[in-house]
Design a protein around this motif. Structure first.
Motif, PDB file in Angstrom:
ATOM      1  N   SER A 188       9.722  -2.139   0.589  1.00 18.88           N
ATOM      2  CA  SER A 188       9.564  -0.684   0.607  1.00 18.88           C
ATOM      3  C   SER A 188       8.958  -0.274   1.950  1.00 18.88           C
ATOM      4  O   SER A 188       8.526  -1.114   2.748  1.00 18.88           O
ATOM      5  N   SER A 189       8.912   1.034   2.187  1.00 17.33           N
ATOM      6  CA  SER A 189       8.297   1.527   3.427  1.00 17.33           C
ATOM      7  C   SER A 189       6.810   1.171   3.470  1.00 17.33           C
ATOM      8  O   SER A 189       6.272   0.854   4.535  1.00 17.33           O
ATOM      9  N   GLU A 234      17.053   5.169  18.442  1.00 18.69           N
ATOM     10  CA  GLU A 234      16.924   6.582  18.118  1.00 18.69           C
ATOM     11  C   GLU A 234      16.340   6.760  16.707  1.00 18.69           C
ATOM     12  O   GLU A 234      16.561   5.948  15.825  1.00 18.69           O
ATOM     13  N   GLU A 235      15.605   7.848  16.514  1.00 17.45           N
ATOM     14  CA  GLU A 235      14.941   8.101  15.229  1.00 17.45           C
ATOM     15  C   GLU A 235      15.914   8.211  14.065  1.00 17.45           C
ATOM     16  O   GLU A 235      15.581   7.916  12.928  1.00 17.45           O
ATOM     17  N   GLU A 284      17.047   4.437   4.986  1.00 14.89           N
ATOM     18  CA  GLU A 284      15.960   5.351   4.605  1.00 14.89           C
ATOM     19  C   GLU A 284      14.601   4.671   4.623  1.00 14.89           C
ATOM     20  O   GLU A 284      13.600   5.280   5.002  1.00 14.89           O
ATOM     21  N   THR A 285      14.556   3.405   4.220  1.00 17.22           N
ATOM     22  CA  THR A 285      13.274   2.680   4.188  1.00 17.22           C
ATOM     23  C   THR A 285      12.662   2.589   5.578  1.00 17.22           C
ATOM     24  O   THR A 285      11.462   2.841   5.760  1.00 17.22           O
ATOM     25  N   TYR A 291       8.858   4.504   9.767  1.00 14.44           N
ATOM     26  CA  TYR A 291       8.638   5.120  11.093  1.00 14.44           C
ATOM     27  C   TYR A 291       7.681   6.306  10.967  1.00 14.44           C
ATOM     28  O   TYR A 291       6.735   6.447  11.765  1.00 14.44           O
ATOM     29  N   GLN A 292       7.918   7.148   9.968  1.00 12.57           N
ATOM     30  CA  GLN A 292       7.055   8.319   9.768  1.00 12.57           C
ATOM     31  C   GLN A 292       5.626   7.909   9.422  1.00 12.57           C
ATOM     32  O   GLN A 292       4.661   8.471   9.944  1.00 12.57           O
ATOM     33  N   LEU A 293       5.484   6.911   8.543  1.00  9.52           N
ATOM     34  CA  LEU A 293       4.143   6.426   8.181  1.00  9.52           C
ATOM     35  C   LEU A 293       3.403   5.888   9.396  1.00  9.52           C
ATOM     36  O   LEU A 293       2.217   6.150   9.592  1.00  9.52           O
TER      37      LEU A 293
END
Length: 333
Positions: A152-153, A186-187, A192-193, A198-200
């Motif tokens: 998971s993320s 690139e972002e 999705e994971t 990346y956001q976290l």
């Protein structure tokens, strides 16, 4: 923390054991006089191999004739009993008799028995298998290398923090750059994971590492990133590809330099550079994968390495303990 580092050693795991394990201990001890080795295995064989090569103050042998074999499944290894050399070595860390445990035995068995005996660090769901890789400027920590096929993320975020803590323990003077292994820089690239991770990572600020976004497979060795994070499936494929490429290059170079008179003359003229090249790609120098996420560190030496490789993984053990890896992970998590 005591100045004496106590290492629990499974002496019966891997090829040519316990011979290479004991030879590795003797080789390591020559330059690490303050290390204590608690050795688990066949006492008769181990005593004959040690043969007063290191001081009796620096080791203890715990006799057991039972061992985990390379053919055992993780479940079979766990069922084999609590008197195997691997189980007893891990248990000694659980009991705080030793600071760290090392085995060259069955990887799956080591992970399962470690998880049965040792607790996870608070707020970490899965342990990761990490290792050191060479790059242009030094070394990188890469994880996960196969312990977790699906992640998971949150798992990948935890791996990032643990990998950065491991790097900081091994290289205390450096602040690592952390990146996520992806199919593009690139972002918008990736599943999705990885995008969620990346956001976290972007939102979490730390003085112990710098988040550098994504890294592609062709950039793994450029030295700009010190900690490379992926799920276990991708990481294991990357590891095996890198190992295979290094072996291919080395073998082809040997053929080119020994296949003709000109090649042989060229190799003689360049013998110093060739030795440097060989040493740089010597897998024994990077021996010692680390299970991190458990509340005690567990090191896996390659089963096929020789005593030099095992001695190098003992050195990794000492650096992990002296670098306070577990405390660093707890603080950063």
């Amino acid at each position: 923390m005591s100045s004496v580092i106590k290492i629990a050693v499974d002496a019966m795991g891997g090829d040519n054991s316990p011979n290479k394990i004991i030879d590795g201990i003797v080789h390591h001890h020559a330059s690490n006089q303050s290390t204590f080795y608690k050795i688990f295995g066949d006492e008769d064989k181990i005593s004959k191999l040690l043969n007063n090569k290191i001081s009796k103050n620096n080791f203890e042998i715990v006799n057991t004739l039972n061992k985990v074999s390379s053919e055992d499944s993780p479940l079979e290894a766990a069922k084999r009993g609590k008197d195997t050399s691997m189980w007893l070595a891990i248990e000694s860390v659980k009991k705080k008799d030793c600071d760290i445990v090392i085995s060259a035995g069955n990887t799956g068995a080591l992970l399962v028995i470690s998880k049965l005996n040792l607790k996870m660090i608070n707020n970490i769901d899965k342990p990761a298998l990490s290792a050191l890789w060479p790059n242009k400027t030094g070394m990188s920590v890469v994880l996960d290398l196969g312990a977790n096929i699906e992640c998971s993320s949150k798992n990948l975020f935890d791996f990032s923090v643990m990998g950065a803590s491991l790097y900081k323990s091994l290289y205390p003077q450096e602040t690592p750059n952390v990146a996520l292994l992806n199919i593009g820089s690139e972002e918008l690239k990736g599943n999705e994971t990885i995008k969620e991770t990346y956001q976290l990572m972007n939102e979490k600020k730390s003085n112990d590492y710098k988040f550098c976004g994504y890294i592609e497979g062709n950039e793994l060795m450029n030295g700009e990133v010190n900690v490379i994070v992926s799920d276990g499936f991708t990481g294991n494929v990357a590891l095996k590809t890198a190992e295979g490429t290094a072996n291919f290059i080395t073998d082809e170079l040997k053929k080119a330099l020994s296949g003709s008179l000109i090649g042989k003359i060229s190799s003689l003229l360049n013998i110093s550079n060739l030795r440097k090249f060989k040493k740089r790609l010597d897998p024994r120098l990077y021996n010692g994968a680390i299970f991190i996420g458990l509340d005690s560190p567990v090191v896996k030496s390659h089963g096929g390495t020789d005593y030099i490789g095992f001695a190098n993984s003992l050195d990794v053990c000492c650096r992990i303990v002296s670098g306070n890896l577990i405390e660093k992970i707890k603080r950063n998590i």
